[in-house]
Design an enzyme around this catalytic site. Structure first.
Site, PDB file in Angstrom:
ATOM      1  N   SER A  11      34.416  34.392  41.743  1.00 39.37           N
ATOM      2  CA  SER A  11      33.561  33.200  41.695  1.00 39.37           C
ATOM      3  C   SER A  11      34.254  32.003  41.069  1.00 39.37           C
ATOM      4  CB  SER A  11      32.271  33.525  40.936  1.00 39.37           C
ATOM      5  OG  SER A  11      32.559  33.919  39.604  1.00 39.37           O
ATOM      6  N   ALA A  13      37.485  31.351  40.820  1.00 39.81           N
ATOM      7  CA  ALA A  13      38.542  30.870  41.711  1.00 39.81           C
ATOM      8  C   ALA A  13      37.932  30.079  42.863  1.00 39.81           C
ATOM      9  CB  ALA A  13      39.356  32.047  42.243  1.00 39.81           C
ATOM     10  N   TYR A  52      48.432  42.344  44.955  1.00 40.22           N
ATOM     11  CA  TYR A  52      48.904  41.365  43.979  1.00 40.22           C
ATOM     12  C   TYR A  52      50.432  41.353  43.900  1.00 40.22           C
ATOM     13  CZ  TYR A  52      44.037  41.619  42.351  1.00 40.22           C
ATOM     14  OH  TYR A  52      42.661  41.596  42.264  1.00 40.22           O
ATOM     15  N   LEU A  68      41.331  37.517  37.021  1.00 47.61           N
ATOM     16  CA  LEU A  68      40.883  38.906  37.033  1.00 47.61           C
ATOM     17  C   LEU A  68      40.054  39.195  35.781  1.00 47.61           C
ATOM     18  CD1 LEU A  68      44.322  40.411  38.114  1.00 47.61           C
ATOM     19  CD2 LEU A  68      42.421  39.704  39.594  1.00 47.61           C
ATOM     20  N   HIS A  73      44.332  41.124  32.276  1.00 49.41           N
ATOM     21  CA  HIS A  73      45.199  39.980  31.988  1.00 49.41           C
ATOM     22  C   HIS A  73      46.587  40.407  31.536  1.00 49.41           C
ATOM     23  CE1 HIS A  73      41.574  37.054  31.337  1.00 49.41           C
ATOM     24  NE2 HIS A  73      41.653  37.532  32.554  1.00 49.41           N
ATOM     25  N   LYS A  91      40.685  32.550  30.296  1.00 47.14           N
ATOM     26  CA  LYS A  91      40.424  32.920  28.908  1.00 47.14           C
ATOM     27  C   LYS A  91      39.466  34.117  28.891  1.00 47.14           C
ATOM     28  CE  LYS A  91      36.085  31.481  28.677  1.00 47.14           C
ATOM     29  NZ  LYS A  91      34.993  32.456  28.407  1.00 47.14           N
ATOM     30  N   ARG A 159      31.241  41.840  32.712  1.00 49.12           N
ATOM     31  CA  ARG A 159      30.855  41.416  31.364  1.00 49.12           C
ATOM     32  C   ARG A 159      30.007  42.464  30.642  1.00 49.12           C
ATOM     33  NH1 ARG A 159      31.114  37.082  34.619  1.00 49.12           N
ATOM     34  NH2 ARG A 159      32.242  35.226  33.864  1.00 49.12           N
TER      35      ARG A 159
END
Length: 318
Positions: A11, A13, A52, A68, A73, A91, A159
């Site tokens: 979303s 991106a 990737y 991602l 990360h 972040k 999340r």
């Protein structure tokens, strides 16, 4: 000036970074790698990749943007740097100060730029606020209150998952911590107390509240949540004045934003901070000095979140 490659076509991106690159003169959305090639193509790149690794092997990619989930990360930033690419990563850059240290060391070894995509740090109001703090316009800052309550994540969203680096503290708490540290001149804080709530016992935190103490200076009371509410508040009070950000205090951009300090209010027109961020990094890659979020500040934010998480873990075990 630079060819951009995206790892991930989710979303952020789609809604923010791809439009920012396409709107930046000279920048090229060269390639996107995603498991869903239709989502990759929808961003409008020249090339798409299903893996990737294939994008990182593309010799025409200059800058890799990593969108991602948080726990991905470290490995993909490291891989991109080692492939000789400059990196802009969402972040929080790392899930700990140790992760940030590892990525920073790899960037130094590769002689590549590594920048945390803390997009609001490029907003003119944020830049002005940090300049006011740096100049001591409020005198000695004694107290900060910061609150960021965001929408609850949908079922299946990363999340919710602690293994993927989910939770309110990493997501919206990041903004409040960053602003509080700026108010106290990026000094290292102590955690007086902290507490967390979770959606369920095995989930990431839905809410985290804590107090940071800056010995000899003052303290910051911070609250963050992903419980469905919507609030962004920030106030700093110093020995000679105070500063207040109008809501939304951290994620302004689509509408005019205000900053009140020294009994005067400044209004900043609507702007796209994502585009300002992309423009700055694109110019920096070309060798032109531009503002980029300093890695030492990125590390301090991560270290502060480490302290809060450790405090909460100790409380949960007691």
């Amino acid at each position: 000036m630079a060819n951009w490659g995206f790892l991930g076509a989710g979303s952020i991106a789609r809604s923010s970074l791809a439009p920012a690159v396409l709107a930046t003169g000279g920048a090229v959305l060269h390639a996107v790698a995603a498991g869903d090639l239709d989502r990759a193509r929808a961003l409008g790149p020249r090339r798409t990749y299903a893996a990737y690794e294939a994008l990182l092997q593309d010799p025409d990619v200059d800058v890799v943007y990593i969108a991602l989930h948080n726990s991905a990360h470290l490995p993909w930033v490291t891989a991109a740097l080692r492939a000789g690419k400059h990196v802009l990563c969402e972040k929080p850059l790392g899930l700990s100060a140790a992760e940030v240290d590892a990525m920073a060391q790899t960037a130094r070894e590769a002689d590549r730029l590594l920048v945390e995509a803390a997009w609001n740090r490029w907003h003119p109001r944020t830049r002005a606020m940090e300049a006011l703090f740096e100049a001591g316009e409020l005198g000695t800052v004694r107290a900060v209150t910061a609150r960021f309550d965001g929408l609850a994540p949908a079922e299946g969203n990363y999340r919710l998952d602690p293994a993927l680096g989910g939770g309110a503290l990493y997501d919206v708490g990041y903004y409040a911590v960053s602003a509080a540290l700026a108010a106290f001149d990026w000094a290292t804080p102590q955690v007086r107390w902290a507490e967390q709530s979770r959606w369920h016992p095995d989930s990431a935190d839905s809410e985290t509240a804590f107090v940071l103490d800056f010995p000899g200076r003052g303290s910051a009371e911070i609250h963050c949540s992903l419980d469905g509410a919507s609030a962004e508040e920030f106030t700093a009070t110093g020995s000679t004045g105070s500063l207040h950000l109008s809501s939304p205090a951290f994620c302004a951009g689509a509408a005019p934003a205000q900053l009140t300090a020294a009994a005067s209010t400044r209004t900043y027109p609507a702007v796209d901070p994502y585009q300002l961020m992309v423009e700055a990094l694109d110019q920096a890659v070309a060798g032109h000095p531009r503002y980029l979020v300093p890695l030492d500040q990125t590390r301090l934010i991560a270290a502060t979140i480490d302290l809060v998480r450790s405090n909460c873990a100790q409380l949960a075990q007691s």
